[in-house]
Design a protein around this motif. Structure first.
Motif, PDB file in Angstrom:
ATOM      1  N   LEU A  23       0.815  -1.203   0.000  1.00 11.93           N
ATOM      2  CA  LEU A  23       0.000   0.000   0.000  1.00 11.93           C
ATOM      3  C   LEU A  23       0.853   1.259   0.000  1.00 11.93           C
ATOM      4  CD1 LEU A  23      -2.917  -0.885   2.457  1.00 11.93           C
ATOM      5  CD2 LEU A  23      -3.018  -0.696  -0.028  1.00 11.93           C
ATOM      6  N   SER A  24       1.953   1.237   0.689  1.00 11.70           N
ATOM      7  CA  SER A  24       2.802   2.428   0.757  1.00 11.70           C
ATOM      8  C   SER A  24       3.595   2.636  -0.533  1.00 11.70           C
ATOM      9  CB  SER A  24       3.760   2.333   1.940  1.00 11.70           C
ATOM     10  OG  SER A  24       4.690   1.287   1.738  1.00 11.70           O
ATOM     11  N   ASN A  25       3.812   1.581  -1.330  1.00  8.59           N
ATOM     12  CA  ASN A  25       4.570   1.703  -2.571  1.00  8.59           C
ATOM     13  C   ASN A  25       3.692   2.001  -3.777  1.00  8.59           C
ATOM     14  OD1 ASN A  25       6.991   1.256  -1.341  1.00  8.59           O
ATOM     15  ND2 ASN A  25       6.993  -0.934  -1.714  1.00  8.59           N
ATOM     16  N   ASN A  26       2.396   2.071  -3.600  1.00  9.38           N
ATOM     17  CA  ASN A  26       1.508   2.341  -4.730  1.00  9.38           C
ATOM     18  C   ASN A  26       1.779   3.717  -5.298  1.00  9.38           C
ATOM     19  OD1 ASN A  26       0.166  -0.055  -4.803  1.00  9.38           O
ATOM     20  ND2 ASN A  26      -1.629   0.658  -3.711  1.00  9.38           N
ATOM     21  N   SER A  27       1.853   3.787  -6.606  1.00 16.58           N
ATOM     22  CA  SER A  27       2.010   5.080  -7.239  1.00 16.58           C
ATOM     23  C   SER A  27       0.630   5.666  -7.490  1.00 16.58           C
ATOM     24  CB  SER A  27       2.793   4.937  -8.536  1.00 16.58           C
ATOM     25  OG  SER A  27       2.133   4.038  -9.385  1.00 16.58           O
ATOM     26  N   THR A  28       0.596   6.962  -7.751  1.00 16.50           N
ATOM     27  CA  THR A  28      -0.682   7.630  -7.906  1.00 16.50           C
ATOM     28  C   THR A  28      -0.727   8.376  -9.231  1.00 16.50           C
ATOM     29  OG1 THR A  28       0.192   9.559  -6.764  1.00 16.50           O
ATOM     30  CG2 THR A  28      -0.972   7.960  -5.428  1.00 16.50           C
ATOM     31  N   ALA A  35       4.560  15.596 -10.162  1.00 14.93           N
ATOM     32  CA  ALA A  35       5.735  14.726 -10.250  1.00 14.93           C
ATOM     33  C   ALA A  35       7.025  15.528 -10.094  1.00 14.93           C
ATOM     34  CB  ALA A  35       5.726  13.976 -11.576  1.00 14.93           C
ATOM     35  N   ASP A  36       7.053  16.742 -10.660  1.00  9.30           N
ATOM     36  CA  ASP A  36       8.237  17.593 -10.523  1.00  9.30           C
ATOM     37  C   ASP A  36       8.485  17.984  -9.073  1.00  9.30           C
ATOM     38  OD1 ASP A  36       8.820  17.582 -13.237  1.00  9.30           O
ATOM     39  OD2 ASP A  36       7.726  19.445 -13.630  1.00  9.30           O
ATOM     40  N   ASN A  37       7.413  18.164  -8.307  1.00 14.12           N
ATOM     41  CA  ASN A  37       7.549  18.572  -6.910  1.00 14.12           C
ATOM     42  C   ASN A  37       8.051  17.454  -6.009  1.00 14.12           C
ATOM     43  OD1 ASN A  37       6.715  21.194  -7.433  1.00 14.12           O
ATOM     44  ND2 ASN A  37       4.564  20.724  -7.044  1.00 14.12           N
ATOM     45  N   ASN A  38       7.937  16.211  -6.435  1.00 12.48           N
ATOM     46  CA  ASN A  38       8.392  15.082  -5.623  1.00 12.48           C
ATOM     47  C   ASN A  38       9.090  14.075  -6.533  1.00 12.48           C
ATOM     48  OD1 ASN A  38       8.827  13.248  -3.642  1.00 12.48           O
ATOM     49  ND2 ASN A  38       6.688  12.926  -3.131  1.00 12.48           N
ATOM     50  N   PRO A  39      10.341  14.340  -6.905  1.00  9.00           N
ATOM     51  CA  PRO A  39      11.032  13.488  -7.875  1.00  9.00           C
ATOM     52  C   PRO A  39      11.407  12.097  -7.378  1.00  9.00           C
ATOM     53  CG  PRO A  39      12.487  15.200  -7.074  1.00  9.00           C
ATOM     54  CD  PRO A  39      11.135  15.487  -6.504  1.00  9.00           C
ATOM     55  N   LYS A  41       9.216  10.007  -5.961  1.00 10.43           N
ATOM     56  CA  LYS A  41       8.018   9.180  -5.958  1.00 10.43           C
ATOM     57  C   LYS A  41       7.622   8.780  -7.376  1.00 10.43           C
ATOM     58  CE  LYS A  41       3.437   9.097  -3.900  1.00 10.43           C
ATOM     59  NZ  LYS A  41       2.428   9.845  -3.173  1.00 10.43           N
ATOM     60  N   VAL A  42       7.134   7.554  -7.533  1.00 11.40           N
ATOM     61  CA  VAL A  42       6.671   7.056  -8.827  1.00 11.40           C
ATOM     62  C   VAL A  42       5.247   7.534  -9.063  1.00 11.40           C
ATOM     63  CG1 VAL A  42       6.100   4.983 -10.151  1.00 11.40           C
ATOM     64  CG2 VAL A  42       8.162   5.035  -8.751  1.00 11.40           C
ATOM     65  N   TYR A  43       5.012   8.069 -10.255  1.00  5.72           N
ATOM     66  CA  TYR A  43       3.693   8.580 -10.623  1.00  5.72           C
ATOM     67  C   TYR A  43       3.212   7.966 -11.930  1.00  5.72           C
ATOM     68  CZ  TYR A  43       4.004  12.311  -7.150  1.00  5.72           C
ATOM     69  OH  TYR A  43       4.086  13.019  -5.977  1.00  5.72           O
ATOM     70  N   HIS A  44       1.906   7.938 -12.096  1.00  7.71           N
ATOM     71  CA  HIS A  44       1.257   7.638 -13.369  1.00  7.71           C
ATOM     72  C   HIS A  44       0.780   8.984 -13.913  1.00  7.71           C
ATOM     73  CE1 HIS A  44       0.985   3.624 -11.610  1.00  7.71           C
ATOM     74  NE2 HIS A  44       0.573   3.153 -12.779  1.00  7.71           N
ATOM     75  N   VAL A  98       2.180   7.274 -18.687  1.00  5.31           N
ATOM     76  CA  VAL A  98       3.585   6.983 -18.425  1.00  5.31           C
ATOM     77  C   VAL A  98       3.756   6.746 -16.932  1.00  5.31           C
ATOM     78  CG1 VAL A  98       4.560   8.129 -20.437  1.00  5.31           C
ATOM     79  CG2 VAL A  98       4.139   9.455 -18.393  1.00  5.31           C
ATOM     80  N   ILE A  99       4.556   5.751 -16.596  1.00  3.89           N
ATOM     81  CA  ILE A  99       4.783   5.380 -15.203  1.00  3.89           C
ATOM     82  C   ILE A  99       6.267   5.576 -14.914  1.00  3.89           C
ATOM     83  CG2 ILE A  99       4.621   3.539 -13.483  1.00  3.89           C
ATOM     84  CD1 ILE A  99       2.515   2.248 -15.436  1.00  3.89           C
ATOM     85  N   GLY A 100       6.561   6.459 -13.967  1.00  9.30           N
ATOM     86  CA  GLY A 100       7.952   6.722 -13.643  1.00  9.30           C
ATOM     87  C   GLY A 100       8.118   7.924 -12.745  1.00  9.30           C
ATOM     88  N   LYS A 101       9.292   8.566 -12.844  1.00  7.94           N
ATOM     89  CA  LYS A 101       9.640   9.684 -11.972  1.00  7.94           C
ATOM     90  C   LYS A 101      10.105  10.878 -12.795  1.00  7.94           C
ATOM     91  CE  LYS A 101      11.382   6.631  -8.345  1.00  7.94           C
ATOM     92  NZ  LYS A 101      12.555   6.277  -7.540  1.00  7.94           N
TER      93      LYS A 101
END
Length: 134
Positions: A23-28, A35-39, A41-44, A98-101
């Motif tokens: 649950l804590s590793n789930n991307s959002t 995404a730029d504000n939190n490089p 963390k993995v985002y969709h 896109v899924i990444g950082k």
């Protein structure tokens, strides 16, 4: 306590730990700005391909690097560097996830990409293909 009770408690504790970790590793889903504000963390990031800019893929230079420009739902554009080969029919996709950082400088390092391709159906009826052998 019996051994069976101790084993059951350990299994429950391990299962709880696995659930909490996943649950804590789930991307959002997010925009490029988030995404730029939190490089770290993995985002969709959902968006559309900017067809006015080139997408670059050269299998001779690097088979695992595909670069293109994506405009997110907020209208922000970033250069996306996918660490995989160019997907088939990429330029025909309606929507791209896109899924990444983010790595700053309006760039996004994608680990994976999901595509929504145009449907072969219109109004519930299959689109007829043109016969080119005539």
């Amino acid at each position: 306590m019996k051994k069976i009770h101790i084993i059951a408690i350990l299994i429950i504790a391990i299962a709880f730990g696995v659930i909490m970790t996943s649950l804590s590793n789930n991307s959002t889903y997010a925009s490029f700005k988030e995404a730029d504000n939190n490089p770290t963390k993995v985002y969709h990031v959902v968006g559309k391909l900017d067809k006015n800019k080139p997408f670059l893929y050269d299998a001779h230079l690097n088979v695992n690097l595909f670069t293109f420009y994506l405009i997110d739902r907020d209208g922000t554009e970033h250069k996306v560097m996918l660490a995989k080969p160019k997907p088939d029919d990429f330029e025909h996709s309606e929507q791209i996830v896109v899924i990444g950082k983010a790595n700053g400088n309006e760039e996004f390092k994608a680990q994976d990409v999901l595509m929504k391709c145009p449907s072969k159906y219109q109004d519930g009826k299959p689109i007829e293909k043109q016969n080119s052998s005539m």
